[in-house]
Design a protein around this motif. Structure first.
Motif: not given
Length: 144
Positions: A84-87, A89, A105, A107, A109, A130, A132-133
């Motif tokens: 979710l959001d490139d992380k 979970h 979570r 990350n 990056q 996930e 669409e959000g």
């Protein structure tokens, strides 16, 4: 292909051949790199000889190599993972006999973990995705 009658008998094939021979069209949606050829694949957890493994590894498609990238904060079995959001979970699961509601979570990056607020229900063995959000949990209902 240009001289093969099989391809020229089909109008759609003709269009594709013409598109491919035009230098300006080489950056079309059909010719750009797909995510699957430039991204990485993460493997989270697993089993070792005594309990659940904590390691996260990624597979780089271009180099054909697996690389350890991080460890979860503790070991868990039958947990869930979603992006979710490139992380990544990671949550729920079991730490042996106890079912967990903890959430963390990762990350990729920044290569850092963040402990997230616990979820309201202790669960293990469920799937998540996930779409669409939002993240959705898929739970098998007990048969009555």
């Amino acid at each position: 292909m240009e001289n093969n009658a099989f391809f020229w008998d089909d109008i759609e094939c003709q269009k594709l051949i013409m598109e491919a021979t035009k230098r300006a069209m080489l950056q079309s949606p059909r010719t750009k790199h797909r995510k699957s050829t430039v991204g990485t694949l993460f493997a989270v957890g697993g089993m070792d000889s005594t309990n659940g493994a904590t390691r996260i590894e990624n597979y780089a498609l271009r180099t054909n190599m697996w690389t350890p990238v991080a460890n979860m904060n503790g070991w868990r079995l039958q947990f869930r993972v979603a992006v979710l959001d490139d992380k990544l979970h990671v949550g729920g699961g079991r730490d042996g006999l106890k079912t967990l509601n903890t959430e963390e979570r990762y990350n990729p990056q920044t290569k850092t973990w963040r402990v997230m607020p616990p979820v309201s229900t202790h669960r293990h063995g469920l799937g998540v995705a996930e779409l669409e959000g939002p993240m959705y949990a898929i739970v098998k209902r007990k048969q009555e």
